[in-house]
Structures are given as C-alpha cells and as structure tokens.
Design a protein around this motif. Structure first.
Motif, mmCIF file in Angstrom:
data_model
loop_
_atom_site.group_PDB
_atom_site.id
_atom_site.type_symbol
_atom_site.label_atom_id
_atom_site.label_comp_id
_atom_site.label_asym_id
_atom_site.label_seq_id
_atom_site.Cartn_x
_atom_site.Cartn_y
_atom_site.Cartn_z
ATOM 1 N N VAL A 67 -33.635 -46.993 0.131
ATOM 2 C CA VAL A 67 -34.205 -46.381 -1.078
ATOM 3 C C VAL A 67 -35.401 -45.545 -0.654
ATOM 4 C CG1 VAL A 67 -35.251 -46.789 -3.334
ATOM 5 C CG2 VAL A 67 -33.479 -48.341 -2.489
ATOM 6 N N VAL A 68 -35.327 -44.243 -0.897
ATOM 7 C CA VAL A 68 -36.399 -43.358 -0.440
ATOM 8 C C VAL A 68 -37.201 -42.755 -1.592
ATOM 9 C CG1 VAL A 68 -35.295 -42.797 1.746
ATOM 10 C CG2 VAL A 68 -34.788 -41.414 -0.269
ATOM 11 N N ASP A 69 -36.631 -42.696 -2.790
ATOM 12 C CA ASP A 69 -37.401 -42.179 -3.918
ATOM 13 C C ASP A 69 -37.088 -43.016 -5.156
ATOM 14 O OD1 ASP A 69 -34.811 -41.167 -4.436
ATOM 15 O OD2 ASP A 69 -35.336 -39.184 -3.684
ATOM 16 N N SER A 70 -36.185 -42.520 -6.028
ATOM 17 C CA SER A 70 -35.871 -43.235 -7.259
ATOM 18 C C SER A 70 -34.853 -44.336 -7.009
ATOM 19 C CB SER A 70 -35.317 -42.250 -8.301
ATOM 20 O OG SER A 70 -34.734 -42.943 -9.389
ATOM 21 N N LEU A 71 -35.192 -45.558 -7.409
ATOM 22 C CA LEU A 71 -34.249 -46.662 -7.277
ATOM 23 C C LEU A 71 -33.017 -46.414 -8.136
ATOM 24 C CD1 LEU A 71 -33.363 -49.524 -6.469
ATOM 25 C CD2 LEU A 71 -34.778 -50.392 -8.351
ATOM 26 N N TYR A 72 -33.212 -45.943 -9.352
ATOM 27 C CA TYR A 72 -32.064 -45.715 -10.242
ATOM 28 C C TYR A 72 -31.145 -44.616 -9.710
ATOM 29 C CZ TYR A 72 -33.894 -48.827 -13.853
ATOM 30 O OH TYR A 72 -34.319 -49.919 -14.550
ATOM 31 N N ARG A 73 -31.716 -43.605 -9.102
ATOM 32 C CA ARG A 73 -30.890 -42.553 -8.510
ATOM 33 C C ARG A 73 -30.058 -43.131 -7.357
ATOM 34 N NH1 ARG A 73 -34.697 -38.294 -6.942
ATOM 35 N NH2 ARG A 73 -34.933 -38.102 -9.200
ATOM 36 N N ARG B 66 -46.147 -39.883 -6.540
ATOM 37 C CA ARG B 66 -45.709 -40.315 -5.223
ATOM 38 C C ARG B 66 -45.765 -41.836 -5.178
ATOM 39 N NH1 ARG B 66 -50.146 -41.373 -1.748
ATOM 40 N NH2 ARG B 66 -52.164 -40.845 -2.688
ATOM 41 N N ALA B 67 -45.167 -42.390 -4.168
ATOM 42 C CA ALA B 67 -45.143 -43.845 -4.027
ATOM 43 C C ALA B 67 -45.609 -44.234 -2.637
ATOM 44 C CB ALA B 67 -43.742 -44.385 -4.280
ATOM 45 N N GLU B 68 -46.327 -45.315 -2.562
ATOM 46 C CA GLU B 68 -46.661 -45.934 -1.278
ATOM 47 C C GLU B 68 -45.888 -47.244 -1.211
ATOM 48 O OE1 GLU B 68 -50.853 -46.392 -0.839
ATOM 49 O OE2 GLU B 68 -51.256 -44.226 -0.872
ATOM 50 N N TRP B 69 -45.038 -47.370 -0.195
ATOM 51 C CA TRP B 69 -44.218 -48.565 -0.079
ATOM 52 C C TRP B 69 -45.061 -49.758 0.320
ATOM 53 C CZ3 TRP B 69 -39.586 -48.804 -2.073
ATOM 54 C CH2 TRP B 69 -38.854 -47.618 -2.241
ATOM 55 N N LEU B 70 -44.883 -50.845 -0.409
ATOM 56 C CA LEU B 70 -45.554 -52.099 -0.099
ATOM 57 C C LEU B 70 -44.597 -53.087 0.561
ATOM 58 C CD1 LEU B 70 -47.466 -52.533 -3.493
ATOM 59 C CD2 LEU B 70 -48.323 -51.471 -1.381
ATOM 60 N N ASP B 71 -43.298 -52.947 0.242
ATOM 61 C CA ASP B 71 -42.311 -53.871 0.805
ATOM 62 C C ASP B 71 -40.908 -53.317 0.562
ATOM 63 O OD1 ASP B 71 -41.148 -56.103 1.958
ATOM 64 O OD2 ASP B 71 -41.295 -57.334 0.149
ATOM 65 N N ARG B 72 -40.024 -53.492 1.531
ATOM 66 C CA ARG B 72 -38.592 -53.248 1.399
ATOM 67 C C ARG B 72 -37.904 -54.222 2.334
ATOM 68 N NH1 ARG B 72 -37.934 -46.761 2.163
ATOM 69 N NH2 ARG B 72 -39.769 -47.137 3.455
ATOM 70 N N GLY B 73 -37.210 -55.198 1.774
ATOM 71 C CA GLY B 73 -36.592 -56.177 2.659
ATOM 72 C C GLY B 73 -35.657 -57.128 1.937
ATOM 73 N N ARG B 74 -35.037 -58.019 2.731
ATOM 74 C CA ARG B 74 -34.103 -59.023 2.229
ATOM 75 C C ARG B 74 -34.750 -60.388 2.399
ATOM 76 N NH1 ARG B 74 -28.399 -57.318 3.450
ATOM 77 N NH2 ARG B 74 -28.118 -59.376 4.356
#
Length: 261
Positions: free
Chosen positions: A173-179, A114-122
C-alpha cells in the motif's frame, strides 16, 4: 509589556463575560481577544502576574484559564520563553454521508495531503481485531498505520487492520488503501462509524504536535463488502482543533395516518 499586550488589555477596565467559575470567565475573555485579533498567532500572552493584576484575579485563576487554552490548542507554551497564541490551522470538514478514503476526500477539496508511515506489517491479531474482523484461529492480521498531514500540520493518525487474506502484503500500500483494495475487488461499500470525544494521550499528542490532554476525536470504523463481510477495522485519532465532521439530516416522510413529531 509588549505592544501585543497593550492591545490585548485595551485602555479601559476589564469586564469578564459572566457565568461560570472565574477561571472559565477569564478563559472566554482571552479566547475573545484572540478571535478579535487583539493578539495574533505568534504573539506573546501577557505574563501571569500582569494578567492577574489587570483583571484583578489570583494567579491560580490565570494559571487554570491558560492551561485549559493550551490543552485546547488556542495557546502554546514554550519552556523558558512564555505563552503564545498558537498558529491558526485550517479546519477540515468531512461528510459523514459518503464512504471515501482520506486521500480521495482531501483531493476533492483541492488540498495537498501526505502520509508518514508509522507501521506496515503482519501480526498476531488482538482479541478485539479477531472479533471485529471475524478471523479464524491462527489467521494473521495486516496492520497499516499512518500519520496524515496537510502541509506540515498533522491532522490524524489512522490505524487500519485487515485480514491477511484481504491484504497479504501491507507494505504494497503506497497511497490510498481503498484504491489498493479496489484493484483486488475488496473495496468496502458501506461502513459503521462511531465517534467519541477524548483527550489525547501522550504518544498520540506527540505525533499530532499538540499538548498531551488536548481535545481529540477517536473514531472506530467497521467497513463492509457488498456481501456483508467486514473487510476493515480502523481506529483513528483526529486533532480536535483541525477537523469537523458534518452530517446532513433529513426528516423522513410521515407514516400513513400518523403525524410528524
């Protein structure tokens, strides 16, 4: 002394493994006792004084040996309680021969991650991001940062940077970045990866639940499209006690008229 201490000491005199400074000999002796199961995860280490007396070394020597083992994740120290054998963590192997996402790689191994998001932004790009991604003047960068875990054990911190022209909505992006990139035809097909050993800083060590200064792996990766364009610049930090990178090496065919070394 606890029962674990008596099993740790044994009945006879202590013979430290030879070679190197005395504190390193003691360190190896403690490691051997842990690996043999003389003391198990969660067991308390004998006190500094008891160790020094039994092994016939100074308490400074004991302190140096224990500190190294704490930094390497073999032992943990609890304030006011003492020093204990650290819980065993499952080591993860990742091939260096295939470009896969963390999610895909762990799924192939049947591991729950699983992943815990630390950051998602521009953001305004750093000079390093501008050069690595070949960004134009005024172009923003999309950053996503995640703490990767299996069960409750953190394995790695991943920090990926991409041009906003490739990833205009990083929060999507909710799971795999490559997906996610695959859906827009921007999945990378090859990568250049550099790995170096480094001691973990305080902030990363806190996220990975290890003492500051513990051994870690710092990885930088540039991922490319088939066109040769750099699509992703990733900087990751892996716990040194949980991750192994494995590469298969082949001897190339000898050149005509030449001999193999």
């Amino acid at each position: 002394m606890s029962n674990s201490s008596s099993g740790f000491f044994g009945d006879g005199p202590v013979a430290l493994p030879p070679g190197g400074p005395l504190y390193l000999q003691l360190k190896r002796w403690i490691e051997d006792a842990v690996h043999r199961g003389d003391i198990n995860p969660g067991d308390a280490l004998p006190s500094e004084r008891d160790l020094a007396t039994k092994v016939d070394v100074s308490r400074v020597t004991v302190r140096k040996a224990v500190l190294q083992l704490v930094q390497e994740g073999v032992l943990i120290q609890k304030h006011g309680s003492g020093t204990f054998v650290a819980p065993r963590t499952q080591r993860v192997e990742q091939s260096l021969s295939h470009l896969t996402s963390f999610t895909e790689d762990m799924a192939r191994r049947g591991m729950s991650v699983r992943a815990e998001w630390l950051d998602r932004g521009r953001y305004e790009p750093s000079p390093e991001e501008t050069v690595a991604l070949g960004l134009s003047a005024g172009e923003l960068v999309a950053r996503i940062a995640r703490l990767r875990l299996t069960g409750d054990t953190p394995l790695a911190i991943e920090r990926a940077s991409l041009s906003v022209s490739v990833l205009p909505e990083p929060e999507a992006v909710v799971d795999s970045l490559y997906r996610h990139l695959d859906r827009s035809g921007n999945r990378p097909v090859r990568a250049l990866q550099r790995i170096r050993a480094a001691n973990l800083g305080e902030a990363d060590a806190r996220l990975l639940q290890v003492p500051a200064g513990s051994a870690g792996l710092h990885i930088e990766r540039l991922s490319y499209l088939a066109s040769g364009r750099v699509i992703e610049f990733t900087r990751s930090v892996y716990r040194g006690d949980t991750y192994d990178f494995v590469a298969e090496l082949r001897i190339g065919a000898p050149t005509p008229g030449g001999a193999r070394a």
